[in-house]
Design a protein around this motif. Structure first.
Motif, PDB file in Angstrom:
ATOM      1  N   VAL A   1       0.858  -1.189   0.000  1.00 56.24           N
ATOM      2  CA  VAL A   1       0.000   0.000   0.000  1.00 56.24           C
ATOM      3  C   VAL A   1       0.891   1.235   0.000  1.00 56.24           C
ATOM      4  CG1 VAL A   1      -1.886  -1.144   1.226  1.00 56.24           C
ATOM      5  CG2 VAL A   1      -0.138   0.073   2.534  1.00 56.24           C
ATOM      6  N   ASP A   2       0.312   2.353  -0.437  1.00 52.81           N
ATOM      7  CA  ASP A   2       1.091   3.584  -0.475  1.00 52.81           C
ATOM      8  C   ASP A   2       0.168   4.786  -0.376  1.00 52.81           C
ATOM      9  OD1 ASP A   2       3.293   5.186  -0.561  1.00 52.81           O
ATOM     10  OD2 ASP A   2       4.042   4.433  -2.473  1.00 52.81           O
ATOM     11  N   LYS A   3       0.778   5.966  -0.224  1.00 55.82           N
ATOM     12  CA  LYS A   3      -0.001   7.198  -0.123  1.00 55.82           C
ATOM     13  C   LYS A   3      -0.649   7.532  -1.465  1.00 55.82           C
ATOM     14  CE  LYS A   3       3.531   9.524   1.215  1.00 55.82           C
ATOM     15  NZ  LYS A   3       4.427  10.631   1.609  1.00 55.82           N
ATOM     16  N   ASP A   4      -1.837   8.095  -1.371  1.00 56.44           N
ATOM     17  CA  ASP A   4      -2.576   8.529  -2.560  1.00 56.44           C
ATOM     18  C   ASP A   4      -3.092   9.939  -2.313  1.00 56.44           C
ATOM     19  OD1 ASP A   4      -4.379   8.444  -4.948  1.00 56.44           O
ATOM     20  OD2 ASP A   4      -5.927   8.408  -3.384  1.00 56.44           O
ATOM     21  N   HIS A   5      -2.893  10.829  -3.282  1.00 56.56           N
ATOM     22  CA  HIS A   5      -3.471  12.168  -3.193  1.00 56.56           C
ATOM     23  C   HIS A   5      -4.950  12.065  -3.567  1.00 56.56           C
ATOM     24  CE1 HIS A   5       0.743  13.398  -3.191  1.00 56.56           C
ATOM     25  NE2 HIS A   5       0.319  14.545  -2.676  1.00 56.56           N
ATOM     26  N   ILE A   6      -5.819  12.340  -2.613  1.00 58.47           N
ATOM     27  CA  ILE A   6      -7.261  12.227  -2.841  1.00 58.47           C
ATOM     28  C   ILE A   6      -7.677  13.110  -4.015  1.00 58.47           C
ATOM     29  CG2 ILE A   6      -9.539  12.608  -1.804  1.00 58.47           C
ATOM     30  CD1 ILE A   6      -8.133  12.118   0.946  1.00 58.47           C
ATOM     31  N   ILE A   7      -7.202  14.330  -4.005  1.00 61.13           N
ATOM     32  CA  ILE A   7      -7.307  15.227  -5.162  1.00 61.13           C
ATOM     33  C   ILE A   7      -5.922  15.255  -5.784  1.00 61.13           C
ATOM     34  CG2 ILE A   7      -7.714  17.601  -5.918  1.00 61.13           C
ATOM     35  CD1 ILE A   7      -9.548  17.853  -3.419  1.00 61.13           C
ATOM     36  N   PRO A   8      -5.785  14.923  -7.063  1.00 60.38           N
ATOM     37  CA  PRO A   8      -4.450  14.814  -7.658  1.00 60.38           C
ATOM     38  C   PRO A   8      -3.558  16.014  -7.327  1.00 60.38           C
ATOM     39  CG  PRO A   8      -6.120  14.159  -9.234  1.00 60.38           C
ATOM     40  CD  PRO A   8      -6.856  14.697  -8.050  1.00 60.38           C
ATOM     41  N   ARG A   9      -2.305  15.723  -7.078  1.00 57.71           N
ATOM     42  CA  ARG A   9      -1.372  16.777  -6.691  1.00 57.71           C
ATOM     43  C   ARG A   9      -1.226  17.842  -7.776  1.00 57.71           C
ATOM     44  NH1 ARG A   9       3.577  18.757  -5.477  1.00 57.71           N
ATOM     45  NH2 ARG A   9       4.085  18.909  -3.253  1.00 57.71           N
ATOM     46  N   SER A  10      -1.457  17.452  -9.020  1.00 55.15           N
ATOM     47  CA  SER A  10      -1.379  18.421 -10.110  1.00 55.15           C
ATOM     48  C   SER A  10      -2.473  19.479 -10.003  1.00 55.15           C
ATOM     49  CB  SER A  10      -1.494  17.703 -11.462  1.00 55.15           C
ATOM     50  OG  SER A  10      -2.711  16.971 -11.539  1.00 55.15           O
ATOM     51  N   GLN A  11      -3.581  19.113  -9.325  1.00 54.13           N
ATOM     52  CA  GLN A  11      -4.690  20.054  -9.150  1.00 54.13           C
ATOM     53  C   GLN A  11      -4.593  20.800  -7.818  1.00 54.13           C
ATOM     54  OE1 GLN A  11      -8.639  18.400  -9.975  1.00 54.13           O
ATOM     55  NE2 GLN A  11      -7.683  16.716 -11.089  1.00 54.13           N
ATOM     56  N   ARG A  12      -4.137  20.098  -6.786  1.00 56.38           N
ATOM     57  CA  ARG A  12      -4.025  20.715  -5.460  1.00 56.38           C
ATOM     58  C   ARG A  12      -2.670  20.323  -4.871  1.00 56.38           C
ATOM     59  NH1 ARG A  12      -5.476  19.857   0.077  1.00 56.38           N
ATOM     60  NH2 ARG A  12      -6.280  21.784   1.006  1.00 56.38           N
ATOM     61  N   PRO A  13      -1.658  21.145  -5.117  1.00 58.37           N
ATOM     62  CA  PRO A  13      -0.278  20.784  -4.752  1.00 58.37           C
ATOM     63  C   PRO A  13       0.015  20.884  -3.266  1.00 58.37           C
ATOM     64  CG  PRO A  13      -0.317  22.970  -5.718  1.00 58.37           C
ATOM     65  CD  PRO A  13      -1.717  22.444  -5.818  1.00 58.37           C
ATOM     66  N   THR A  14      -0.391  19.878  -2.523  1.00 65.81           N
ATOM     67  CA  THR A  14      -0.099  19.820  -1.093  1.00 65.81           C
ATOM     68  C   THR A  14       0.079  18.375  -0.659  1.00 65.81           C
ATOM     69  OG1 THR A  14      -0.913  20.347   1.136  1.00 65.81           O
ATOM     70  CG2 THR A  14      -2.563  19.825  -0.519  1.00 65.81           C
ATOM     71  N   ASP A  15       0.947  18.176   0.333  1.00 59.28           N
ATOM     72  CA  ASP A  15       1.173  16.851   0.895  1.00 59.28           C
ATOM     73  C   ASP A  15       0.728  16.800   2.353  1.00 59.28           C
ATOM     74  OD1 ASP A  15       2.399  15.703  -1.426  1.00 59.28           O
ATOM     75  OD2 ASP A  15       4.204  16.856  -0.974  1.00 59.28           O
ATOM     76  N   SER A  16      -0.200  17.680   2.731  1.00 60.15           N
ATOM     77  CA  SER A  16      -0.710  17.675   4.101  1.00 60.15           C
ATOM     78  C   SER A  16      -1.447  16.364   4.361  1.00 60.15           C
ATOM     79  CB  SER A  16      -1.630  18.867   4.341  1.00 60.15           C
ATOM     80  OG  SER A  16      -2.736  18.830   3.458  1.00 60.15           O
ATOM     81  N   LEU A  17      -1.483  15.945   5.618  1.00 61.48           N
ATOM     82  CA  LEU A  17      -2.092  14.658   5.954  1.00 61.48           C
ATOM     83  C   LEU A  17      -3.540  14.559   5.498  1.00 61.48           C
ATOM     84  CD1 LEU A  17      -0.779  13.871   9.559  1.00 61.48           C
ATOM     85  CD2 LEU A  17       0.031  12.964   7.391  1.00 61.48           C
ATOM     86  N   ASP A  18      -4.300  15.649   5.620  1.00 62.24           N
ATOM     87  CA  ASP A  18      -5.715  15.578   5.256  1.00 62.24           C
ATOM     88  C   ASP A  18      -5.936  15.418   3.756  1.00 62.24           C
ATOM     89  OD1 ASP A  18      -5.167  18.124   4.263  1.00 62.24           O
ATOM     90  OD2 ASP A  18      -6.173  19.167   5.892  1.00 62.24           O
ATOM     91  N   ALA A  19      -4.903  15.684   2.950  1.00 55.63           N
ATOM     92  CA  ALA A  19      -5.021  15.567   1.497  1.00 55.63           C
ATOM     93  C   ALA A  19      -4.711  14.164   1.005  1.00 55.63           C
ATOM     94  CB  ALA A  19      -4.074  16.562   0.820  1.00 55.63           C
TER      95      ALA A  19
END
Length: 213
Positions: A94-112
């Motif tokens: 398993v790995d981290k997934d950006h719920i909203i793609p990083r290209s659209q919302r550039p953040t690596d905060s935990l809630d994202a």
């Protein structure tokens, strides 16, 4: 600083951090209680990693970060509802997934972020969680046919039932993640800031204010 040459220093700016502002006036006992509450999730997750992973496994900051996201999700993939274990984090199952793609919302905060199976992460691509479920709900995962994506009704039920308890910081983080998971369409707001940008802005604002004065 400046190799001890005071003439090289034009000015000094002191930033009062969040903790000092929020804890001003509190007793030592109250401060200790507040800090303990803030760190409780971090400590709980770290303890589980130390207990469940093979002896000698390095418990790094990055691993704890992933595990905190997994813990927020009840150690279940939000797209299949299937449980996973701490060992899956270090074996890259398993790995981290950006719920909203990083290209659209550039953040690596935990809630994202969410944690999902690597095969699903690749398949999801540059789609939001909602778009992915809408497109692929009920289908087996191409690279992992033993896994199936939840249909939309089950996905919404899963997200709605996610725990949002804990310290105020934990509650806000979990609540925001649930909102992102159920966001039908993401639109970048004019003038909006990600958490990282807000942190930078909070540091730059005092400097700008000095220059204006």
């Amino acid at each position: 600083y400046a190799a001890g040459e005071a003439t090289r220093i034009d000015r000094v700016t002191i930033e009062v951090n969040r903790d000092l502002r929020e804890m001003s006036g509190l007793s030592a006992q109250d401060i200790a209680k507040e800090l303990g509450a803030r760190l409780s999730n971090h400590k709980k997750v770290s303890a589980r990693l130390e207990r469940d992973l093979p002896e000698g496994t390095p418990i790094t900051a990055g691993l704890i970060r992933k595990a905190r996201i997994a813990d927020d999700l009840g150690w279940r993939c939000p797209y299949t509802g299937v449980n996973f274990e701490p060992i899956d984090l270090i074996e890259k199952r398993v790995d981290k997934d950006h719920i909203i793609p990083r290209s659209q919302r550039p953040t690596d905060s935990l809630d994202a972020l969410a944690v999902t199976f690597s095969a699903i992460n690749r398949w999801k691509g540059k789609r939001t969680a909602w778009q992915f479920i809408q497109d692929e709900g009920g289908k087996p995962v191409p690279d992992a046919p033993h896994l199936s994506i939840m249909p939309m009704n089950r996905f919404k039920e899963f997200v709605t039932k996610l725990d949002a308890k804990g310290h105020d910081d934990d509650h806000k983080r979990k609540k925001r993640r649930k909102e992102f998971l159920l966001l039908e369409e993401y639109e970048e707001k004019s003038g909006g800031f990600t958490p990282g940008q807000l942190t930078q802005t909070s540091q730059l604002a005092p400097l700008a204010a000095q220059d204006v004065r």
